[in-house]
Design an enzyme around this catalytic site. Structure first.
Site, mmCIF file in Angstrom:
data_model
loop_
_atom_site.group_PDB
_atom_site.id
_atom_site.type_symbol
_atom_site.label_atom_id
_atom_site.label_comp_id
_atom_site.label_asym_id
_atom_site.label_seq_id
_atom_site.Cartn_x
_atom_site.Cartn_y
_atom_site.Cartn_z
ATOM 1 N NE ARG A 129 -9.754 -4.741 -0.717
ATOM 2 C CZ ARG A 129 -8.809 -4.038 -0.078
ATOM 3 N NH1 ARG A 129 -8.409 -2.873 -0.535
ATOM 4 N NH2 ARG A 129 -8.257 -4.513 1.015
ATOM 5 C CG HIS A 169 -4.532 -1.901 -4.508
ATOM 6 N ND1 HIS A 169 -5.556 -2.809 -4.585
ATOM 7 C CD2 HIS A 169 -4.518 -1.479 -3.210
ATOM 8 C CE1 HIS A 169 -6.134 -2.938 -3.398
ATOM 9 N NE2 HIS A 169 -5.526 -2.136 -2.547
#
Ligand SMILES: NC(=O)c1ccc[n+]([C@@H]2O[C@H](COP(=O)([O-])OP(=O)(O)OC[C@H]3O[C@@H](n4cnc5c(N)ncnc54)[C@H](OP(=O)(O)O)[C@@H]3O)[C@@H](O)[C@H]2O)c1
Length: 303
Positions: A218, A266
């Site tokens: 993340r 992402h």
């Protein structure tokens, strides 16, 4: 039991057919709820503000593999994350690609290509490259098995240090030893209070000189300025990021233009609605049968 899917009818189409076929009830969108008392399961990225509206809510299922975006849930409500082997394999593929690209100095060759420069770089065998994986959960284990099968010297690091077949796994207290043997460092950790900002100056300083970073955990785990300093100072030679800090990365951010950094937005994995609906159905059946919920999150631990 009924699942409330906080989504649009268009996105939920696959879910509705899967639930209809399984004879389970699904309601799409809060506005379609006529009897809040029948809602036992909620599927969402983040839940609606007023969860008290659903007095019989038992489980919240995260639409993503992580749960760091979830606020604290009311007492007694379980939290489950999406479990999808397809997502795990896609992230594994991205991580293997990023590892190979750095192992074979592709960031250097991409930069040289911009100058039309035909100049080989000394190569290295996989067996002489040590890969360290932070986070030896479902995805870290898959990546370790694949990279190990390709001949890389793989080790892992996790909270428990729990052994994984053929891969030495270090526990929390052995982080420094683990880092000192990671020529390529892969981050596949969940975002928790402990892992926020973990990829920082202190950590980069403990890697072998000129190590490479592969980050698919993340964004908030990474201190981007510390990464830049480590690249400038030689602690790092290159980085491949699927997640950034912040996200999305602004168009004028230095990292887009730094040839040592390769960024994807992402995209390591994409959601598969069919797999998602199969998992949600399994969660509902497990709730009904009082079995362990697949993908259950320990809310105190944060993953
Ligand atoms: N880029 C993408 O598109 C994408 C897609 C999917 C997932 N992800 C990321 O990948 C992460 C991992 O997914 P997963 O399914 O493999 O998770 P998982 O099965 O829950 O595994 C998490 C691993 O991290 C370890 N860990 C947790 N907190 C730690 C800490 N403070 N210190 C050291 N180790 C710690 C755990 O240790 P134990 O083994 O001791 O429990 C476990 O090995 C997700 O949370 C998400 O952030 C990214």
């Amino acid at each position: 039991m009924a699942l409330l899917f906080v989504s649009s009818a268009e996105r939920a189409a696959v879910w509705v057919s899967a639930f209809d076929a399984a004879g389970e009830k699904i309601i799409v969108g809060e506005e379609a709820v006529t009897d809040p008392a029948e809602i036992t399961h909620l599927l969402c990225w983040t839940p609606p503000k007023d969860l008290q509206r659903y007095p019989n809510l038992r489980v919240v299922i995260s639409a993503g593999a992580g749960v760091d975006q979830m606020p604290p849930l009311p007492e007694g409500v379980e939290l489950v994350r999406a479990i999808d082997p397809g997502i795990e394999e896609m992230v594994r593929d991205w991580v293997v690609m990023a590892t190979l690209m750095q192992h074979r100095a592709i960031p250097v060759y991409l930069a040289r290509a911009q100058q039309g420069l035909w100049k080989p770089q000394p190569g290295r065998h996989a067996k002489n490259t040590r890969v360290g994986i932070m986070g030896m959960g479902r995805i870290g284990t898959l990546a370790a098995q694949t990279l190990g099968g390709m001949g890389f010297k793989v080790s892992g690091w996790s909270r428990s240090g729990r052994a994984v077949a053929d891969v030495p796994v270090y526990g929390l207290q052995d982080l420094d030893v683990f880092l000192s043997q990671s020529d390529i460092l892969i981050c596949l950790l969940p975002l928790t209070t402990e892992t926020r900002g973990i990829l920082n100056a202190d950590l980069f300083a403990k890697l072998p000189e000129g190590a490479a970073l592969v980050h698919a955990g993340r964004g908030a785990q990474l201190d981007m300025q510390a990464m830049r300093d480590a690249l400038d100072g030689g602690a790092l030679s290159s980085a491949m990021l699927d997640v950034t800090n912040p996200e999305p990365l602004p168009a004028d951010h230095w990292a887009w233009r730094d040839p040592r950094v390769i960024i994807t937005p992402h995209i390591a994995a994409v959601t598969d609605h069919h797999a998602g609906s199969m998992h949600a159905l399994e969660v509902i059946r497990a709730t009904r049968d009082n079995r362990p919920l697949p993908g259950r999150v320990d809310q105190d631990r944060g993953y």
